[in-house]
Design an enzyme around this catalytic site. Structure first.
Site, PDB file in Angstrom:
ATOM      1  N   ARG A 182     -28.677  45.696  46.881  1.00  0.00           N
ATOM      2  CA  ARG A 182     -28.359  44.564  45.996  1.00  0.00           C
ATOM      3  C   ARG A 182     -29.336  44.500  44.816  1.00  0.00           C
ATOM      4  NH1 ARG A 182     -29.287  38.318  46.704  1.00  0.00           N
ATOM      5  NH2 ARG A 182     -27.849  37.553  45.122  1.00  0.00           N
ATOM      6  N   HIS A 242     -28.472  44.235  40.747  1.00  0.00           N
ATOM      7  CA  HIS A 242     -28.938  43.154  39.872  1.00  0.00           C
ATOM      8  C   HIS A 242     -29.814  43.695  38.746  1.00  0.00           C
ATOM      9  CE1 HIS A 242     -27.589  39.347  41.956  1.00  0.00           C
ATOM     10  NE2 HIS A 242     -27.144  40.313  42.737  1.00  0.00           N
ATOM     11  N   SER A 274     -36.050  46.088  34.947  1.00  0.00           N
ATOM     12  CA  SER A 274     -36.426  44.780  34.377  1.00  0.00           C
ATOM     13  C   SER A 274     -36.460  43.693  35.452  1.00  0.00           C
ATOM     14  CB  SER A 274     -35.480  44.385  33.241  1.00  0.00           C
ATOM     15  OG  SER A 274     -34.142  44.491  33.663  1.00  0.00           O
ATOM     16  N   GLU A 312     -36.389  37.423  34.246  1.00  0.00           N
ATOM     17  CA  GLU A 312     -35.035  37.722  34.725  1.00  0.00           C
ATOM     18  C   GLU A 312     -34.904  37.447  36.228  1.00  0.00           C
ATOM     19  OE1 GLU A 312     -33.987  41.692  33.457  1.00  0.00           O
ATOM     20  OE2 GLU A 312     -32.819  41.998  35.281  1.00  0.00           O
ATOM     21  N   ASN A 340     -30.009  35.427  40.478  1.00  0.00           N
ATOM     22  CA  ASN A 340     -30.834  36.411  41.189  1.00  0.00           C
ATOM     23  C   ASN A 340     -31.524  35.816  42.416  1.00  0.00           C
ATOM     24  OD1 ASN A 340     -30.299  38.665  39.595  1.00  0.00           O
ATOM     25  ND2 ASN A 340     -31.800  38.045  38.039  1.00  0.00           N
ATOM     26  N   HIS A 394     -20.679  45.304  50.218  1.00  0.00           N
ATOM     27  CA  HIS A 394     -20.838  44.220  51.194  1.00  0.00           C
ATOM     28  C   HIS A 394     -20.465  44.667  52.608  1.00  0.00           C
ATOM     29  CE1 HIS A 394     -20.498  41.255  47.566  1.00  0.00           C
ATOM     30  NE2 HIS A 394     -21.708  41.768  47.692  1.00  0.00           N
ATOM     31  N   SER A 408     -19.441  44.558  61.383  1.00  0.00           N
ATOM     32  CA  SER A 408     -20.427  45.655  61.384  1.00  0.00           C
ATOM     33  C   SER A 408     -21.418  45.525  60.229  1.00  0.00           C
ATOM     34  CB  SER A 408     -19.712  47.007  61.306  1.00  0.00           C
ATOM     35  OG  SER A 408     -19.058  47.150  60.076  1.00  0.00           O
TER      36      SER A 408
HETATM   37  C1  HEM Z   1     -18.416  40.903  41.980  1.00  0.00           C
HETATM   38  C2  HEM Z   1     -19.706  41.074  41.987  1.00  0.00           C
HETATM   39  C3  HEM Z   1     -20.584  40.579  43.100  1.00  0.00           C
HETATM   40  C4  HEM Z   1     -20.763  39.307  43.554  1.00  0.00           C
HETATM   41  C5  HEM Z   1     -20.119  38.036  43.026  1.00  0.00           C
HETATM   42  C6  HEM Z   1     -21.703  39.377  44.645  1.00  0.00           C
HETATM   43  C7  HEM Z   1     -22.149  38.308  45.365  1.00  0.00           C
HETATM   44  C8  HEM Z   1     -23.035  38.375  46.404  1.00  0.00           C
HETATM   45  C9  HEM Z   1     -23.549  37.246  47.124  1.00  0.00           C
HETATM   46  C10 HEM Z   1     -23.223  35.791  46.828  1.00  0.00           C
HETATM   47  C11 HEM Z   1     -24.371  37.713  48.088  1.00  0.00           C
HETATM   48  C12 HEM Z   1     -25.206  36.879  49.066  1.00  0.00           C
HETATM   49  C13 HEM Z   1     -26.589  36.693  48.447  1.00  0.00           C
HETATM   50  C14 HEM Z   1     -27.556  35.942  49.318  1.00  0.00           C
HETATM   51  O1  HEM Z   1     -27.180  34.976  49.966  1.00  0.00           O
HETATM   52  O2  HEM Z   1     -28.748  36.340  49.366  1.00  0.00           O
HETATM   53  C15 HEM Z   1     -24.375  39.125  47.988  1.00  0.00           C
HETATM   54  C16 HEM Z   1     -25.084  39.961  48.818  1.00  0.00           C
HETATM   55  C17 HEM Z   1     -25.106  41.321  48.673  1.00  0.00           C
HETATM   56  N1  HEM Z   1     -24.584  42.055  47.633  1.00  0.00           N
HETATM   57 FE1  HEM Z   1     -23.259  41.396  46.293  1.00  0.00          FE
HETATM   58  N2  HEM Z   1     -22.054  40.682  44.836  1.00  0.00           N
HETATM   59  C18 HEM Z   1     -21.407  41.443  43.905  1.00  0.00           C
HETATM   60  C19 HEM Z   1     -21.532  42.779  43.710  1.00  0.00           C
HETATM   61  C20 HEM Z   1     -22.390  43.591  44.399  1.00  0.00           C
HETATM   62  C21 HEM Z   1     -22.678  44.960  44.054  1.00  0.00           C
HETATM   63  C22 HEM Z   1     -22.108  45.685  42.844  1.00  0.00           C
HETATM   64  C23 HEM Z   1     -23.544  45.429  44.983  1.00  0.00           C
HETATM   65  C24 HEM Z   1     -24.172  46.787  45.099  1.00  0.00           C
HETATM   66  C25 HEM Z   1     -23.636  47.880  44.663  1.00  0.00           C
HETATM   67  C26 HEM Z   1     -23.781  44.344  45.914  1.00  0.00           C
HETATM   68  C27 HEM Z   1     -24.553  44.434  47.033  1.00  0.00           C
HETATM   69  C28 HEM Z   1     -24.849  43.369  47.859  1.00  0.00           C
HETATM   70  C29 HEM Z   1     -25.541  43.517  49.133  1.00  0.00           C
HETATM   71  C30 HEM Z   1     -25.929  44.826  49.778  1.00  0.00           C
HETATM   72  C31 HEM Z   1     -25.712  42.226  49.625  1.00  0.00           C
HETATM   73  C32 HEM Z   1     -26.430  41.808  50.907  1.00  0.00           C
HETATM   74  C33 HEM Z   1     -27.868  41.453  50.561  1.00  0.00           C
HETATM   75  C34 HEM Z   1     -28.690  41.000  51.755  1.00  0.00           C
HETATM   76  O3  HEM Z   1     -28.375  41.312  52.902  1.00  0.00           O
HETATM   77  O4  HEM Z   1     -29.730  40.322  51.507  1.00  0.00           O
HETATM   78  N3  HEM Z   1     -23.091  43.248  45.511  1.00  0.00           N
HETATM   79  N4  HEM Z   1     -23.566  39.510  46.955  1.00  0.00           N
END
Ligand code: HEM
Length: 319
Positions: free
Chosen positions: A60, A64, A74, A85, A91, A189, A238
């Site tokens: 993630r 970002h 950055s 940022e 973020n 995700h 999973s």
């Molecule tokens: C449409 C775009 C996206 C949205 C709206 C989005 C939104 C989110 C949100 C709301 C979370 C939970 C954050 C938290 O509670 O800490 C999350 C977690 C995560 N996102 Fe996304 N995300 C997007 C795209 C991406 C992309 C492009 C990647 C990587 C290539 C990604 C990888 C992850 C990962 C791996 C997590 C889990 C992080 C953790 O376990 O702490 N996301 N995302």
């Protein structure tokens, strides 16, 4: 260990490189700092061994970074006043900074002033995916570190409550297609967690697209008025394994956050999601290979190369 499947992913990703990635190079550090990639891999491996959840956190963090000012590290910068940022609301909850710092200090000891923080982060995300049993892909390097990290620049990150059209256009602005959107957002995700904070509004609004039984499960984990910081898996079945279960969940109304579920409301996205969960193996799309290719594309957004930017001495401050 290299399997035939690994080889095919490497070959495919290499073969499909587009224009923007051509600025970066495979093995950019092979002469200036030969152990660079293996050091990052070791540090990530140790971090994931200590805490399996860190793989998702690193993935993630790279996303970002790339979406604001390009993949230039950055997001890592931290001045005394909290106007960077990384402190923007979009973020919130980011982590993994210490893993990047650990790799950087080891690299500075061996090859001072050579390996950029932006590359360390991109490599760490690549290695994190592999640690979660996802594809290991060849990643071009040579990114240089940016000098700007203003909070205001992070105001337009994709948001969990964005409409499908807004998500599409935010990805298109970065040169990423609808397919990349499916692979990178819903696909990524497949590992990791979300805070209840991002789930509660859709539960409170009785989102009708959520499977009724699953709604009850989510509600029990994130009760109305409960602790918004409780974390639940994004991929219900999973959380720690990189697989296509997330697409099955989305198909069945079991997407956890709105931005994943909403993809299934769009015909083109639906078709793409369905292609990764076909029972007919010969017509099933290859999630691992396609994800790897999209990651290489994302990792090339707005990169600084040549004499642009700098190679930071420490990752949380410009030189
Ligand atoms: C449409 C775009 C996206 C949205 C709206 C989005 C939104 C989110 C949100 C709301 C979370 C939970 C954050 C938290 O509670 O800490 C999350 C977690 C995560 N996102 Fe996304 N995300 C997007 C795209 C991406 C992309 C492009 C990647 C990587 C290539 C990604 C990888 C992850 C990962 C791996 C997590 C889990 C992080 C953790 O376990 O702490 N996301 N995302």
């Amino acid at each position: 260990m290299f399997t035939v499947a690994t080889f095919l992913v490497l070959f495919f990703v290499h073969d499909q490189l587009g224009f923007s990635e051509a600025q970066l190079q495979f093995g950019f550090y092979s002469e200036t700092c030969p152990p660079a990639e293996s050091i990052v891999r070791d540090v990530v491996h140790q971090a994931v061994t200590r805490d399996p959840g860190i793989a998702a956190v690193l993935l993630r963090l790279h996303f970002h970074d790339c979406f604001v000012e390009g993949c230039d590290g950055s997001i890592l910068i931290k001045h005394d006043v909290n106007d960077d940022e990384r402190f923007a609301s979009g973020n919130a909850g980011l982590g993994g900074f210490d893993v990047v710092d650990e790799a950087k200090s080891e690299l500075e000891r061996l090859c001072p002033g050579v390996v950029s923080c932006a590359d360390i982060l991109a490599l760490a995300a690549r290695d994190a995916v592999a640690e979660a049993k996802g594809p290991f892909y060849k990643l071009p390097t040579g990114r240089r570190d940016g000098k700007i990290a203003a909070m205001s620049n992070a105001a337009h990150l994709p948001d969990v409550e964005d409409s499908i059209n807004s998500l599409k256009s935010k990805f298109r602005e970065k040169g990423l297609s609808d397919k990349d959107l499916v692979l990178l957002s819903a696909g990524a995700h497949t590992i990791g967690t979300t805070a209840c904070f991002f789930v509660m509004p859709r539960l409170d609004a009785q989102d009708p697209t959520i499977n009724p039984e699953f709604f009850q499960v989510l509600r029990s984990k994130c009760p109305h008025g409960g602790d918004v910081n409780v974390r639940i898996p994004l991929d219900w079945e999973s959380q720690f394994v990189f697989d296509n279960q997330i697409f099955r969940n989305i198909q069945n109304g079991k997407g956890v956050i709105l931005s994943d579920s909403v993809l299934y409301q769009d015909n083109n996205m639906k078709r793409i999601i369905d292609s990764y969960v076909r029972t007919n193996q010969s017509s099933k799309a290859n999630f691992a290979a396609d994800f790897a290719r999209s990651m290489v594309k994302m990792g090339a957004i707005g990169v600084k190369i040549g004499v642009q930017g700098e190679i930071r001495r420490i990752c949380n401050a410009t030189n």
